[in-house]
Every structure is written in structure tokens, then in C-alpha cells.
Design a protein around this motif. Sequence first.
Motif, PDB file in Angstrom:
ATOM      1  N   ASP A   1       0.799  -1.210   0.000  1.00 43.53           N
ATOM      2  CA  ASP A   1       0.000   0.000   0.000  1.00 43.53           C
ATOM      3  C   ASP A   1       0.838   1.269   0.000  1.00 43.53           C
ATOM      4  OD1 ASP A   1      -2.201  -1.630   0.107  1.00 43.53           O
ATOM      5  OD2 ASP A   1      -2.404  -1.497   2.291  1.00 43.53           O
ATOM      6  N   ILE A   2       2.153   1.156   0.113  1.00 40.15           N
ATOM      7  CA  ILE A   2       3.007   2.339   0.185  1.00 40.15           C
ATOM      8  C   ILE A   2       3.175   2.909  -1.222  1.00 40.15           C
ATOM      9  CG2 ILE A   2       5.310   3.211   0.728  1.00 40.15           C
ATOM     10  CD1 ILE A   2       5.461   1.037   2.876  1.00 40.15           C
ATOM     11  N   ASP A   3       2.953   4.203  -1.323  1.00 47.02           N
ATOM     12  CA  ASP A   3       3.057   4.890  -2.612  1.00 47.02           C
ATOM     13  C   ASP A   3       4.471   5.443  -2.756  1.00 47.02           C
ATOM     14  OD1 ASP A   3       2.583   6.188  -4.960  1.00 47.02           O
ATOM     15  OD2 ASP A   3       1.408   7.817  -4.054  1.00 47.02           O
ATOM     16  N   ASN A   4       5.231   4.893  -3.672  1.00 49.87           N
ATOM     17  CA  ASN A   4       6.613   5.317  -3.870  1.00 49.87           C
ATOM     18  C   ASN A   4       6.755   6.362  -4.976  1.00 49.87           C
ATOM     19  OD1 ASN A   4       7.644   3.629  -1.880  1.00 49.87           O
ATOM     20  ND2 ASN A   4       7.754   1.891  -3.304  1.00 49.87           N
ATOM     21  N   SER A   5       5.657   6.857  -5.489  1.00 47.87           N
ATOM     22  CA  SER A   5       5.712   7.809  -6.605  1.00 47.87           C
ATOM     23  C   SER A   5       6.270   9.173  -6.196  1.00 47.87           C
ATOM     24  CB  SER A   5       4.333   7.974  -7.234  1.00 47.87           C
ATOM     25  OG  SER A   5       3.456   8.538  -6.295  1.00 47.87           O
ATOM     26  N   ASP A   6       6.241   9.505  -4.939  1.00 48.84           N
ATOM     27  CA  ASP A   6       6.724  10.808  -4.483  1.00 48.84           C
ATOM     28  C   ASP A   6       8.233  10.822  -4.226  1.00 48.84           C
ATOM     29  OD1 ASP A   6       4.184  11.859  -4.592  1.00 48.84           O
ATOM     30  OD2 ASP A   6       3.732  11.417  -2.497  1.00 48.84           O
ATOM     31  N   ASP A   7       8.917   9.715  -4.427  1.00 48.62           N
ATOM     32  CA  ASP A   7      10.357   9.660  -4.176  1.00 48.62           C
ATOM     33  C   ASP A   7      11.130  10.656  -5.054  1.00 48.62           C
ATOM     34  OD1 ASP A   7      10.000   7.812  -2.238  1.00 48.62           O
ATOM     35  OD2 ASP A   7      10.705   6.090  -3.404  1.00 48.62           O
ATOM     36  N   GLU A   8      10.663  10.871  -6.264  1.00 46.65           N
ATOM     37  CA  GLU A   8      11.318  11.825  -7.164  1.00 46.65           C
ATOM     38  C   GLU A   8      11.272  13.232  -6.586  1.00 46.65           C
ATOM     39  OE1 GLU A   8      13.061  11.876 -10.164  1.00 46.65           O
ATOM     40  OE2 GLU A   8      13.211   9.750  -9.662  1.00 46.65           O
ATOM     41  N   ASP A   9      10.151  13.566  -5.956  1.00 38.98           N
ATOM     42  CA  ASP A   9       9.990  14.902  -5.381  1.00 38.98           C
ATOM     43  C   ASP A   9      10.908  15.109  -4.174  1.00 38.98           C
ATOM     44  OD1 ASP A   9       7.995  15.320  -7.250  1.00 38.98           O
ATOM     45  OD2 ASP A   9       6.368  14.859  -5.834  1.00 38.98           O
ATOM     46  N   LEU A  10      11.271  14.073  -3.532  1.00 35.59           N
ATOM     47  CA  LEU A  10      12.061  14.175  -2.305  1.00 35.59           C
ATOM     48  C   LEU A  10      13.562  13.984  -2.516  1.00 35.59           C
ATOM     49  CD1 LEU A  10       9.764  12.089   0.074  1.00 35.59           C
ATOM     50  CD2 LEU A  10       9.823  14.572  -0.189  1.00 35.59           C
ATOM     51  N   LYS A  11      14.009  13.742  -3.757  1.00 37.15           N
ATOM     52  CA  LYS A  11      15.421  13.424  -3.971  1.00 37.15           C
ATOM     53  C   LYS A  11      16.353  14.588  -3.643  1.00 37.15           C
ATOM     54  CE  LYS A  11      15.680  14.578  -8.786  1.00 37.15           C
ATOM     55  NZ  LYS A  11      15.949  14.183 -10.107  1.00 37.15           N
ATOM     56  N   ASP A  12      15.883  15.799  -3.761  1.00 35.56           N
ATOM     57  CA  ASP A  12      16.718  16.965  -3.478  1.00 35.56           C
ATOM     58  C   ASP A  12      16.534  17.477  -2.053  1.00 35.56           C
ATOM     59  OD1 ASP A  12      17.722  16.949  -6.051  1.00 35.56           O
ATOM     60  OD2 ASP A  12      16.041  18.154  -6.802  1.00 35.56           O
ATOM     61  N   LEU A  13      15.775  16.791  -1.264  1.00 36.68           N
ATOM     62  CA  LEU A  13      15.491  17.213   0.109  1.00 36.68           C
ATOM     63  C   LEU A  13      16.752  17.098   0.961  1.00 36.68           C
ATOM     64  CD1 LEU A  13      13.255  18.057   2.133  1.00 36.68           C
ATOM     65  CD2 LEU A  13      13.022  15.654   2.683  1.00 36.68           C
ATOM     66  N   VAL A  14      16.997  18.150   1.762  1.00 38.25           N
ATOM     67  CA  VAL A  14      18.154  18.168   2.644  1.00 38.25           C
ATOM     68  C   VAL A  14      17.631  18.283   4.067  1.00 38.25           C
ATOM     69  CG1 VAL A  14      20.247  19.406   3.302  1.00 38.25           C
ATOM     70  CG2 VAL A  14      19.566  19.287   0.903  1.00 38.25           C
ATOM     71  N   VAL A  15      18.144  17.441   4.945  1.00 38.11           N
ATOM     72  CA  VAL A  15      17.730  17.459   6.340  1.00 38.11           C
ATOM     73  C   VAL A  15      18.809  18.163   7.145  1.00 38.11           C
ATOM     74  CG1 VAL A  15      17.124  16.054   8.330  1.00 38.11           C
ATOM     75  CG2 VAL A  15      16.495  15.293   6.039  1.00 38.11           C
ATOM     76  N   LEU A  16      18.382  19.168   7.924  1.00 39.18           N
ATOM     77  CA  LEU A  16      19.305  19.922   8.755  1.00 39.18           C
ATOM     78  C   LEU A  16      19.023  19.639  10.218  1.00 39.18           C
ATOM     79  CD1 LEU A  16      19.012  23.394   6.993  1.00 39.18           C
ATOM     80  CD2 LEU A  16      20.802  21.702   6.665  1.00 39.18           C
ATOM     81  N   ASP A  17      20.078  19.585  11.025  1.00 36.48           N
ATOM     82  CA  ASP A  17      19.860  19.453  12.461  1.00 36.48           C
ATOM     83  C   ASP A  17      19.824  20.848  13.078  1.00 36.48           C
ATOM     84  OD1 ASP A  17      22.463  20.269  12.675  1.00 36.48           O
ATOM     85  OD2 ASP A  17      23.230  18.338  13.344  1.00 36.48           O
TER      86      ASP A  17
END
Length: 145
Positions: free
Chosen positions: A121-137
Motif C-alpha cells: 500500500d506504500i506509494d513510492n511515486s513521491d520519491d522523485e519529489d524528495l530526492k533533493d530534500l536536505v535534512v538539517l539538524d
Amino acid sequence: MSLKDMKKEDLELLSYKDITNLLLEEKGEQNTANLFKKIIKLLELPDAVFDQKIGDYYTSLTTDKRFILLEDGKWDLRSRHTSDKIIKIVDEEDDEDLEAINEEEEEEEAEEFDSMDSDDDIDNSDDEDLKDLVVLDEDELELDQ
């Protein structure tokens, strides 16, 4: 002193449960209706009392530790019996209904757990949108300000 020898005034000072105790001592095992009818007769109460108070009388016997309900539906004094003759006051139908309800609940819980466990049931179609995401602490955020 037996119940027959007691005066009505003396009997009126006793509770229904105390009179029941005396009846069972003298006569032995008896069912609820017979016991209550004898009490009404001894106290010279109107017959209407039977219908009005038989339920309360039964409840009082079930809560009094002096009495036990035997397998044949008769009451007796607990002191005369071992615990293996005491019955559980549960209808078999109620017990079966309870088991069926428990089984249904267990099946529903298992189905819910199985559906939650599935990765289909997991939708993996949004992975492209998140590829440039940067996580900051927090430290990096403070430096940016």
C-alpha cells in the motif's frame, strides 16, 4: 428451636436470609421458589410478595457466603459441601456467545495487523519529489540565522 416453634414476632425480627439458613438447616436442599414460598407462609405475608420480591431474594442468596447453588438448581448451606459441587451462575448460551465474540475480535485484530504490515500500500511515486530534500539538524539551523 425449630422454625415451627418460633412465634411470628420472632421470625419478623430475622432477615429472609436468616430464615433461609434455618430452613436449610432443618430441611436440606431446596430451590429458590420453595424457600421463598415457605418464608412468605411463615411470615403470613400476602401472595403478591412472592412476585414482587423473588428476584431480590434470589440475588440476596447469591451474594451471601452461607449459601451455595448446587448443580441441580437447589440451594444448600455451603458448610455441607466441598467446592467442586458449586456451579458457576453463567448460562451456557451466554458463555458460547462470549466465546464467539472473542473469536471474531481476534480475527478482526489479526486482519488489521496483516493489512498494516503490508508494504504493497506504500506509494513510492513521491520519491522523485524528495530526492533533493536536505535534512538539517538544530546546530546547522542556528548557523544559518
